[in-house]
Design a protein around this motif. Structure first.
Motif, short mmCIF file in Angstrom:
data_model
loop_
_atom_site.label_atom_id
_atom_site.label_comp_id
_atom_site.label_asym_id
_atom_site.label_seq_id
_atom_site.Cartn_x
_atom_site.Cartn_y
_atom_site.Cartn_z
N THR A 1 50.76 30.51 38.20
CA THR A 1 50.81 31.35 37.08
C THR A 1 49.95 32.58 37.15
O THR A 1 50.14 33.88 36.99
CB THR A 1 50.93 30.75 35.63
N LYS A 2 48.67 32.30 37.48
CA LYS A 2 47.76 33.45 37.78
C LYS A 2 47.90 34.12 38.70
O LYS A 2 47.81 35.57 38.69
CB LYS A 2 46.21 32.86 37.94
N MET A 3 48.24 33.55 39.94
CA MET A 3 48.50 34.31 41.08
C MET A 3 49.92 35.19 40.79
O MET A 3 49.67 36.48 41.28
CB MET A 3 48.97 33.34 42.35
N ILE A 4 50.83 34.96 40.14
CA ILE A 4 51.98 35.82 39.94
C ILE A 4 51.62 36.91 38.95
O ILE A 4 51.97 37.98 39.13
CB ILE A 4 52.99 34.90 39.36
N ALA A 5 50.89 36.41 38.01
CA ALA A 5 50.32 37.45 36.78
C ALA A 5 49.61 38.45 37.48
O ALA A 5 49.69 39.77 37.03
CB ALA A 5 49.79 36.80 35.51
N GLU A 6 48.75 38.08 38.28
CA GLU A 6 47.67 39.03 38.94
C GLU A 6 48.13 39.73 40.24
O GLU A 6 47.54 40.63 40.72
CB GLU A 6 46.39 38.52 39.12
N ASP A 7 49.42 39.23 40.72
CA ASP A 7 50.24 39.96 41.94
C ASP A 7 48.98 39.84 43.09
O ASP A 7 48.70 40.74 43.64
CB ASP A 7 50.56 41.25 41.73
N ILE A 8 48.47 38.26 43.45
CA ILE A 8 47.48 38.24 44.58
C ILE A 8 48.22 37.08 45.14
O ILE A 8 48.89 36.52 44.64
CB ILE A 8 46.08 38.11 43.81
N SER A 9 47.74 36.80 46.45
CA SER A 9 47.87 35.77 47.35
C SER A 9 47.20 34.72 47.38
O SER A 9 47.34 33.74 48.17
CB SER A 9 48.24 36.62 48.66
N CYS A 10 45.76 34.76 46.85
CA CYS A 10 44.92 33.82 46.78
C CYS A 10 43.90 33.77 45.83
O CYS A 10 43.85 34.55 45.00
CB CYS A 10 44.09 33.67 48.17
N LEU A 11 43.32 32.68 45.36
CA LEU A 11 42.22 32.26 44.39
C LEU A 11 41.14 31.76 44.89
O LEU A 11 41.33 30.93 45.77
CB LEU A 11 42.92 31.57 43.26
N VAL A 12 40.09 31.98 44.51
CA VAL A 12 38.85 31.00 44.70
C VAL A 12 38.73 30.08 43.80
O VAL A 12 38.84 30.10 42.43
CB VAL A 12 37.44 32.11 44.91
N VAL A 13 38.54 28.82 44.47
CA VAL A 13 38.36 27.54 43.56
C VAL A 13 36.71 27.60 43.26
O VAL A 13 36.05 27.38 44.28
CB VAL A 13 38.80 26.51 43.99
N ALA A 14 36.37 27.42 41.98
CA ALA A 14 35.03 27.44 41.69
C ALA A 14 34.43 26.72 40.83
O ALA A 14 35.29 26.21 39.96
CB ALA A 14 34.62 29.00 41.56
N VAL A 15 33.28 26.09 40.69
CA VAL A 15 32.66 25.18 39.76
C VAL A 15 31.44 25.66 39.33
O VAL A 15 30.64 26.08 40.11
CB VAL A 15 32.53 23.55 40.50
N ASP A 16 31.21 26.25 38.06
CA ASP A 16 30.25 26.91 37.67
C ASP A 16 29.67 28.02 38.31
O ASP A 16 28.65 28.25 39.02
CB ASP A 16 28.81 25.79 37.64
N ASP A 17 30.75 29.07 38.76
CA ASP A 17 30.50 30.10 39.46
C ASP A 17 30.01 30.09 40.95
O ASP A 17 29.42 30.77 41.57
CB ASP A 17 29.53 31.18 38.82
N SER A 18 30.30 28.72 41.46
CA SER A 18 30.05 28.42 42.85
C SER A 18 31.18 28.23 43.68
O SER A 18 31.91 27.27 43.10
CB SER A 18 28.94 27.36 42.81
N PRO A 19 31.68 28.77 44.72
CA PRO A 19 33.00 28.40 45.30
C PRO A 19 32.87 27.07 46.12
O PRO A 19 32.02 26.90 46.71
CB PRO A 19 32.92 29.76 46.57
N VAL A 20 34.11 26.51 45.85
CA VAL A 20 34.29 25.15 46.48
C VAL A 20 35.46 25.14 47.33
O VAL A 20 35.69 24.03 47.95
CB VAL A 20 34.24 23.93 45.42
N GLY A 21 36.38 26.05 47.22
CA GLY A 21 37.46 26.11 48.19
C GLY A 21 38.14 27.55 47.75
O GLY A 21 37.78 28.23 47.04
N VAL A 22 39.52 27.48 48.48
CA VAL A 22 40.27 28.52 48.28
C VAL A 22 41.86 27.85 48.29
O VAL A 22 42.22 27.09 48.77
CB VAL A 22 40.00 29.66 49.80
#
Length: 152
Positions: A48-69
């Motif tokens: 839903t976030k990806m569709i609403a923002e019209d983007i093709s990827c999200l960064v998966v983060a824990v406490d502002d530290s990236p852990v995945g894509v």
């Protein structure tokens, strides 16, 4: 004679543009507005976030530290077309082996990381904190096509 002057002028202009491109860093072209999700978020919420923002990827983060894509490719390859999707979490489908680019990395270094990982996006981090994101599209369009850093 006139053709020689024009050729010389063009050669100097091309050299100048190449020199400018070599000076560009990831920090010069990265997107600073990064949308993140948490590993325990529902897959539906992420989609839903990806569709609403019209983007093709999200960064998966824990406490502002990236852990995945999490990319469209992850959805296409790993999400079943069944009601099971409503119980799935982001951590089940994300790409966890993500490398983090530094704002000081060159565009060539970022492109090489993307090629090695077979992905089109790199989170950009500084001091274990997410500061941006760069994609292969950023490198191609913003750097190569324009020959300069974007106005941000």
């Amino acid at each position: 004679m006139f053709e020689g002057i024009v050729r010389s002028f063009r050669r100097r202009a091309v050299r100048k543009q190449l020199t400018n491109l070599r000076k560009l860093t990831v920090g010069d072209i990265m997107t600073k507005y990064v949308i993140t999700v948490k590993p325990d978020d529902d897959v539906i919420k992420a989609a839903t976030k990806m569709i609403a923002e019209d983007i093709s990827c999200l960064v998966v983060a824990v406490d502002d530290s990236p852990v995945g894509v999490l990319s469209e490719r992850d959805f296409l390859k790993k999400v079943p077309l069944s009601p099971k999707v409503f119980g799935m979490k982001v951590k089940e489908i994300m790409s966890p082996d993500v490398r983090i680019a530094s704002p000081k990395d060159t565009l060539q270094q970022a492109a090489q990381m993307m090629e090695e990982m077979d992905c089109g996006i790199l989170p950009v981090g500084e001091d274990d904190r997410l500061v941006g994101m760069v994609s292969d599209r950023d490198i191609a369009i913003r750097a190569v096509a324009r020959g300069k850093a974007p106005d941000r």
